[in-house]
Design an enzyme around this catalytic site. Structure first.
Site, PDB file in Angstrom:
ATOM      1  N   GLU A   1      -4.783  -8.536  -0.535  1.00  0.00           N
ATOM      2  CA  GLU A   1      -5.723  -8.664   0.646  1.00  0.00           C
ATOM      3  C   GLU A   1      -6.961  -8.341   0.043  1.00  0.00           C
ATOM      4  O   GLU A   1      -7.464  -7.667  -0.548  1.00  0.00           O
ATOM      5  CB  GLU A   1      -4.997  -7.007   1.429  1.00  0.00           C
TER       6      GLU A   1
ATOM      7  N   GLU B   1       1.042  -1.153   0.170  1.00  0.00           N
ATOM      8  CA  GLU B   1      -0.022   0.110   0.104  1.00  0.00           C
ATOM      9  C   GLU B   1       0.812   1.197   0.085  1.00  0.00           C
ATOM     10  O   GLU B   1       0.777   2.055   0.914  1.00  0.00           O
ATOM     11  CB  GLU B   1      -1.074  -0.220   1.171  1.00  0.00           C
TER      12      GLU B   1
HETATM   13  O1  AHR Z   1      -5.116  -6.149   6.913  1.00  0.00           O
HETATM   14  C1  AHR Z   1      -5.131  -4.885   7.670  1.00  0.00           C
HETATM   15  C2  AHR Z   1      -4.365  -3.639   6.763  1.00  0.00           C
HETATM   16  O2  AHR Z   1      -5.083  -3.168   5.852  1.00  0.00           O
HETATM   17  C3  AHR Z   1      -3.160  -3.913   6.268  1.00  0.00           C
HETATM   18  O3  AHR Z   1      -1.863  -3.881   7.220  1.00  0.00           O
HETATM   19  C4  AHR Z   1      -2.838  -2.774   5.085  1.00  0.00           C
HETATM   20  O4  AHR Z   1      -2.169  -3.143   4.063  1.00  0.00           O
HETATM   21  C5  AHR Z   1      -4.558  -2.749   4.736  1.00  0.00           C
HETATM   22  O5  AHR Z   1      -4.837  -1.125   4.884  1.00  0.00           O
END
Ligand code: AHR
Length: 504
Positions: A308, A185
């Site tokens: 994710e 991110e």
């Molecule tokens: O999964 C939790 C968080 O969500 C992670 O650390 C991040 O990459 C995302 O914003």
């Protein structure tokens, strides 16, 4: 005359209602792309109680958790973050545990990180699980030198000061790590970068990140958040594509809004419907990100990596907001089933995905409390769908009936299918509708049909959950709703259910 007209009106209405809930599912015989097992990957971050308490207790890896995860054939585990990855310095997590540096996890609750779970412990966990590691390297607060040296430490088979150190720390042979994320991110917690700035950094890192055994690494560029197409465009236009294996994308299902995501357990049909609606959005995002990628990668060589995904709700009352601990209901299981159907149907371009997160964080498959652990409804979907891993996808075509809620509607049905190496066909079906049973009719013309077996996951209420007091409330049962009618397979698919069928 009147009763006569009424009778026909009723008949017409009944027929319309019945046909609205009948789906003709066409499953083509031709094998499509292989469903990469890594689509069923997981994610473990130094966040809340995921690593400490979840995977590790009293300094030891929890074998109850390992055994449960082995049962669902976890193929891949991403570590150490998430946002934590961009503040992680690998040298803090090696050597004698009592001498490791204590740092502060500024990202997740300012808690002390004793670094007792580091590189060797993570690799040991992957070894116990029989899965591949996927490291997220630090771009936000790291350097190309730090990333390059981590790779040398992990993978170099020859002689060097770093490999001596690895041996001194108990590991003679290199590990041969293949998957490597360049930051996480980077548009947000990874450094608030623009896509162009990140792409320039990526070029530098990609030059020095090598596998150290003569083989190329599979490098994954930090991807967009949800519908940030500008990120994908800017990164794809500017990175070095020839040494890129994949580009990420993160998407979280949010039933409520950005401020109040909504409770994981206390929701009505509104929360259920909007959770499912938000989940379904991922298909549009996948198609749009892929269309951008295709402009720069004409051979469609670069994978889309959804590293994710999952539902993000409000945390459980009484728990720390920064620890992202949430319960998991039947709704979440339907989200998992639907998401996997979408991934399976895009198996040509989605080669990896990671649920956020494995234990005690967000849409976890396992929750722990002291020595106890429970399997969530989402766990059961991973269990049911594991048969798709490495199987060849089959193209499915259907017209879904609508699930109507107030003035809004979403497709009530989704499905995917695959053929494994034994020739067995697996069909996964999801009925999202909160109250209507559906009839699925599919031709068995080209499919094996000596035996048809199935499993179902459903429950009385869409917000049913498993608790430590009642750990099996939502569980898999044998499915008896499939029958052969001539050359057709007819399935009665209950409301809010996930079904997997096996045809031999
Ligand atoms: O999964 C939790 C968080 O969500 C992670 O650390 C991040 O990459 C995302 O914003």
């Amino acid at each position: 005359m009147k009763p006569f007209i009424c009778f026909f009106t009723l008949l017409l209405v009944c027929t319309t209602v019945r046909s609205q809930n009948t789906v003709d599912l066409l499953i083509t015989d031709t094998s499509g792309p292989q469903i990469n097992r890594n689509i069923y990957g997981h994610f473990a971050e130094h966040l809340g109680r995921c690593i400490y308490d979840g995977f590790v207790r009293d300094g030891k890896i929890r074998m109850d958790v390992v055994e449960a995860l082995k049962k669902i054939k976890v193929p891949l585990l991403r570590w150490p973050g998430g946002c934590f990855a961009d503040q992680y310095h690998w040298r803090d997590g090696i050597g004698p545990r009592n001498q490791r540096k204590k740092t502060v996890n500024t990202q997740w609750g300012m808690v002390t990180e004793d670094n007792s779970f580091g590189t060797h412990e993570f690799m040991e966990l992957c070894n116990l699980l029989g899965c591949e590691p996927y490291f997220a390297g630090n771009v936000g607060t790291g350097t190309p030198e730090e990333m390059e040296s981590w790779l040398e430490y992990l993978n170099y088979p020859g002689e060097s000061t770093l490999t001596d150190l690895r041996k001194q720390n108990g590991r003679d042979k290199p590990w041969n790590v293949t998957f490597w994320g360049v930051g996480n991110e980077s548009w947000g917690c990874g450094g608030y970068m623009t896509p162009e700035y990140y792409a320039m950094l990526y070029r530098r890192y990609s030059r020095f990140c090598r596998r150290f055994n003569g083989q190329p690494l599979k490098l994954i560029a930090s991807g967009a958040n949800a519908d940030d197409y500008n990120w994908t465009e800017g990164v794809m236009r500017n990175i070095t594509l020839r040494n890129t294996w994949g580009i990420g994308m993160h998407y979280y299902t949010i039933p409520g809004n950005d401020e109040i995501h909504g409770s994981a357990t206390q929701f009505d049909e509104d929360g259920y419907f909007h959770g499912m609606m938000s989940c379904l959005k991922i298909e549009e995002l996948i198609n749009k990100h892929l269309a951008i990628m295709d402009k720069y990668d004409l051979q469609k060589r670069i994978a889309l990596v959804v590293d994710e995904w999952g539902i993000s709700t409000d945390v459980e009352p009484g728990t720390r907001p920064e620890f992202l601990y949430q319960q998991n209901s039947l709704r979440d299981a339907l989200i998992a089933g639907t998401t996997f159907n979408i991934f399976n149907n895009h198996a040509d371009r989605i080669k990896m995905a990671n649920l956020a997160q494995a234990v005690n964080v967000l849409q976890a498959v396992i929750l722990t409390e002291g020595d106890k652990m429970l399997l969530t409804p989402t766990y059961h979907v991973f269990d049911m769908y594991k048969v798709h891993q490495d199987a060849h996808s089959l193209v499915v075509k259907f017209n879904s009936p609508d699930y109507i809620y107030g003035k809004e509607k979403i497709p009530a049905f989704n499905a995917s299918a695959s053929r494994d190496t034994q020739g067995t066909i697996h069909i996964s079906l999801v009925n999202i509708d909160a109250s209507k049973t559906m009839t699925i009719r599919t031709s068995l013309q080209n499919l094996p049909s000596k035996t048809v077996q199935g499993q179902i996951l459903t429950s009385e209420k869409f917000n049913d959950i498993n608790t430590f007091g009642q750990p099996d409330k939502v569980h898999i049962t044998p499915f008896t709703g499939a029958r052969k009618e001539g050359r057709d397979l007819v399935v009665t698919l209950p409301a809010k259910s996930v079904v997997i069928l096996e045809l031999k």
